[in-house]
Design an enzyme around this catalytic site. Structure first.
Site, PDB file in Angstrom:
ATOM      1  N   HIS A 195      54.096   5.071   4.889  1.00 36.78           N
ATOM      2  CA  HIS A 195      54.950   4.436   3.894  1.00 36.78           C
ATOM      3  C   HIS A 195      54.362   4.659   2.515  1.00 36.78           C
ATOM      4  O   HIS A 195      53.152   4.652   2.349  1.00 36.78           O
ATOM      5  CB  HIS A 195      55.073   2.927   4.164  1.00 36.78           C
ATOM      6  N   ASP A 201      61.174   1.699  10.660  1.00 34.19           N
ATOM      7  CA  ASP A 201      62.066   2.568  11.430  1.00 34.19           C
ATOM      8  C   ASP A 201      61.560   2.909  12.829  1.00 34.19           C
ATOM      9  O   ASP A 201      62.330   3.417  13.640  1.00 34.19           O
ATOM     10  CB  ASP A 201      62.318   3.871  10.650  1.00 34.19           C
TER      11      ASP A 201
HETATM   12  C1  COA Z   1      57.315   7.754   4.173  1.00 35.82           C
HETATM   13  C2  COA Z   1      56.504   8.917   3.635  1.00 35.82           C
HETATM   14  C3  COA Z   1      57.468   9.912   2.985  1.00 35.82           C
HETATM   15  C4  COA Z   1      55.547   8.355   2.580  1.00 35.82           C
HETATM   16  O1  COA Z   1      54.926   9.392   2.103  1.00 35.82           O
HETATM   17  P1  COA Z   1      53.901   9.512   0.887  1.00 35.82           P
HETATM   18  O2  COA Z   1      53.550   8.236   0.272  1.00 35.82           O
HETATM   19  O3  COA Z   1      54.499  10.526  -0.011  1.00 35.82           O
HETATM   20  O4  COA Z   1      52.658   9.998   1.660  1.00 35.82           O
HETATM   21  P2  COA Z   1      52.331  11.497   1.933  1.00 35.82           P
HETATM   22  O5  COA Z   1      53.511  12.197   2.540  1.00 35.82           O
HETATM   23  O6  COA Z   1      51.791  12.054   0.661  1.00 35.82           O
HETATM   24  O7  COA Z   1      51.218  11.356   3.019  1.00 35.82           O
HETATM   25  C5  COA Z   1      49.834  11.239   2.769  1.00 35.82           C
HETATM   26  C6  COA Z   1      49.119  11.915   3.924  1.00 35.82           C
HETATM   27  O8  COA Z   1      49.483  11.255   5.135  1.00 35.82           O
HETATM   28  C7  COA Z   1      50.145  12.181   6.006  1.00 35.82           C
HETATM   29  N1  COA Z   1      51.291  11.506   6.588  1.00 35.82           N
HETATM   30  C8  COA Z   1      52.084  10.564   5.999  1.00 35.82           C
HETATM   31  N2  COA Z   1      53.023  10.172   6.847  1.00 35.82           N
HETATM   32  C9  COA Z   1      52.851  10.873   7.978  1.00 35.82           C
HETATM   33  C10 COA Z   1      53.522  10.896   9.193  1.00 35.82           C
HETATM   34  N3  COA Z   1      54.582  10.127   9.398  1.00 35.82           N
HETATM   35  N4  COA Z   1      53.080  11.736  10.155  1.00 35.82           N
HETATM   36  C11 COA Z   1      52.010  12.524   9.947  1.00 35.82           C
HETATM   37  N5  COA Z   1      51.320  12.537   8.792  1.00 35.82           N
HETATM   38  C12 COA Z   1      51.741  11.707   7.827  1.00 35.82           C
HETATM   39  C13 COA Z   1      50.622  13.304   5.107  1.00 35.82           C
HETATM   40  O9  COA Z   1      50.799  14.494   5.839  1.00 35.82           O
HETATM   41  C14 COA Z   1      49.524  13.369   4.104  1.00 35.82           C
HETATM   42  O10 COA Z   1      48.431  14.018   4.697  1.00 35.82           O
HETATM   43  P3  COA Z   1      47.538  15.046   3.852  1.00 35.82           P
HETATM   44  O11 COA Z   1      46.939  14.214   2.768  1.00 35.82           O
HETATM   45  O12 COA Z   1      46.601  15.556   4.863  1.00 35.82           O
HETATM   46  O13 COA Z   1      48.497  16.075   3.320  1.00 35.82           O
HETATM   47  C15 COA Z   1      55.703   9.612   4.767  1.00 35.82           C
HETATM   48  O14 COA Z   1      54.798   8.712   5.313  1.00 35.82           O
HETATM   49  C16 COA Z   1      56.626  10.189   5.816  1.00 35.82           C
HETATM   50  O15 COA Z   1      57.137  11.303   5.654  1.00 35.82           O
HETATM   51  N6  COA Z   1      56.848   9.447   6.937  1.00 35.82           N
HETATM   52  C17 COA Z   1      57.744   9.905   7.964  1.00 35.82           C
HETATM   53  C18 COA Z   1      59.182   9.564   7.603  1.00 35.82           C
HETATM   54  C19 COA Z   1      59.468   8.098   7.695  1.00 35.82           C
HETATM   55  O16 COA Z   1      59.124   7.424   8.644  1.00 35.82           O
HETATM   56  N7  COA Z   1      60.182   7.590   6.670  1.00 35.82           N
HETATM   57  C20 COA Z   1      60.597   6.200   6.609  1.00 35.82           C
HETATM   58  C21 COA Z   1      59.855   5.465   5.556  1.00 35.82           C
HETATM   59  S1  COA Z   1      60.235   3.734   5.604  1.00 35.82           S
END
Ligand code: COA
Length: 375
Positions: free
Chosen positions: A261, A312
């Site tokens: 998140h 979710d």
């Molecule tokens: C929600 C989300 C977009 C938040 O992302 P964010 O704050 O931008 O965090 P990041 O995507 O930059 O993630 C930071 C690190 O954690 C990892 N990470 C974050 N969520 C992850 C996940 N669901 N699965 C695997 N790795 C994950 C990223 O790959 C990143 O790793 P790195 O530093 O090695 O590249 C992200 O966690 C995600 O894509 N989750 C899956 C989709 C989801 O469940 N969305 C609903 C949100 S309520």
């Protein structure tokens, strides 16, 4: 002019003020208008939460009764919409159909030419009331089924289940579903809410803002995650397979849907509430396979990446256990979040300033223009 630092994805940037919901990652807490989501799911219901978000205070008994009545009176949708749904391709995407439904409603809203605060509140309640019929009717028609008319003896959430599935849910299922709606109802400046605020900040109308929000919600990084999470659990298949599946997926840099998140890094309070419900409903229905599989996925994600489930993840298998079609999970999110979207759009319009950030330009400048015949 004020200058600000650049932050990709606007991470950590304060883009406005609000009194609607408070996401507090330091305490893993979420409050709607000052009330903790943990208290609301224990004592309240979706109707009251929608009132709280839209009107700003908890209703008195008579305000609550009047609000529930209006929601019921506004439940149905014009026949012209139903006729239009019949022209949609078979198996159309429910979020795309919702966009069309909302656009058509906009044309017929009795307050369409009135953007006063009072008219916006009426439009908000009307939209919240009609989302279930828009989704259930368009879904059933596009899947070759007859529509099921609303039953006004049922509450908002259980009536949606009834119109969608064609049978009345028992009171336990209706209550779990209602809790999930309360958890989904609002969440600060999330992508869809922000999209809706940006849209109305041009002094556009609530329907246009709602359409922007639906589009933003559809994506798998936002509302689409509950559908992707269930597809993933189905791919994992069994608890025995879960650990190896997750390790493998992480090794190939796959995102595990329903995890992580932007705000909560040490726990999403909604996931905590719903994981407990997930365990309970699995035991009640005597079908624990998905909960057990999910628990191992969670354990492995915590150990390997220290990333926790968001709202979710538990909703995905809870809805699956309720027999809901997977492609309707994100529209369910919208059934709840329309209350938050509307509250935010009204708040934005009540004290509007055009939302128009700057871009950090990184392209070339002052190039010599070469005419087409010389390129
Ligand atoms: C929600 C989300 C977009 C938040 O992302 P964010 O704050 O931008 O965090 P990041 O995507 O930059 O993630 C930071 C690190 O954690 C990892 N990470 C974050 N969520 C992850 C996940 N669901 N699965 C695997 N790795 C994950 C990223 O790959 C990143 O790793 P790195 O530093 O090695 O590249 C992200 O966690 C995600 O894509 N989750 C899956 C989709 C989801 O469940 N969305 C609903 C949100 S309520």
């Amino acid at each position: 002019m004020k200058t600000a630092e650049y932050s990709p994805g606007l991470e950590g940037i304060i883009a406005g003020t609000t009194t609607i919901s408070h996401v507090n990652p330091d305490r893993n807490s979420l409050m709607y208008r000052g009330y903790d989501i943990k208290d609301l799911v224990q004592h309240s219901d979706f109707e009251e939460v929608a009132f709280l978000l839209i009107k700003g205070h908890l209703p008195t008994q008579s305000e609550y009764d009047a609000f529930c009545n209006t929601l019921k009176q506004e439940r149905n949708i014009p026949q012209t919409l139903i006729d239009t749904f019949k022209t949609f391709p078979t198996n159309s995407n429910p979020m795309d159909m919702l966009k069309v439904g909302v656009s058509l409603l906009a044309l017929q809203d009795p307050d369409k030419d009135d953007d006063s605060h009072e008219a916006n509140v009426r439009k908000a309640i009307r939209l919240a009331a009609k989302f279930p019929a828009l989704i259930a009717y368009s879904y059933r028609i596009s899947r070759g089924q007859d529509i099921v008319q609303p039953d006004n003896s049922l509450k908002h959430g259980e009536n949606f289940l009834y119109m969608l599935l064609g049978k009345k849910p028992d009171s336990y299922i209706a209550n779990v579903f209602d809790i999930s709606l309360m958890c989904y109802a609002d969440h600060g400046f999330n992508a869809s809410t922000f999209a809706s605020r940006v849209t109305v900040s041009t002094l556009s109308d609530l329907y246009s803002g709602t359409l922007a929000a639906i589009g933003a919600l559809k994506g798998p990084l936002h509302g689409g995650a509950n559908e992707e999470a269930m597809k993933m659990l189905l791919e994992v298949g069994t608890p025995d397979n879960a650990e190896a599946w997750v390790i493998d997926a992480l090794a190939t840099k796959k995102k595990i849907m329903g995890f992580g998140h932007r705000e909560y890094k040490t726990g999403d309070p909604r996931a905590a509430i719903l994981t407990e419900m997930g365990a309970e409903i699995s035991n009640k229905l005597n079908d624990t396979k998905w909960y057990q599989t999910a628990a191992i996925v969670e354990e492995t994600m915590r150990r390997e990446k220290n990333i926790l489930p968001n709202v979710d993840f538990p909703t995905s298998y809870i809805y699956y256990l309720m027999g809901l079609p997977i492609e309707i999970y994100t529209p369910i999110f919208a059934v709840a979040r329309i209350a938050g979207w509307a509250a935010h759009m009204i708040e934005q319009l009540d004290n509007n300033r055009l939302i128009r950030p700057k871009a950090l330009y990184e392209g070339p400048q002052h190039l010599d223009y070469i005419t087409r015949d010389r390129r």
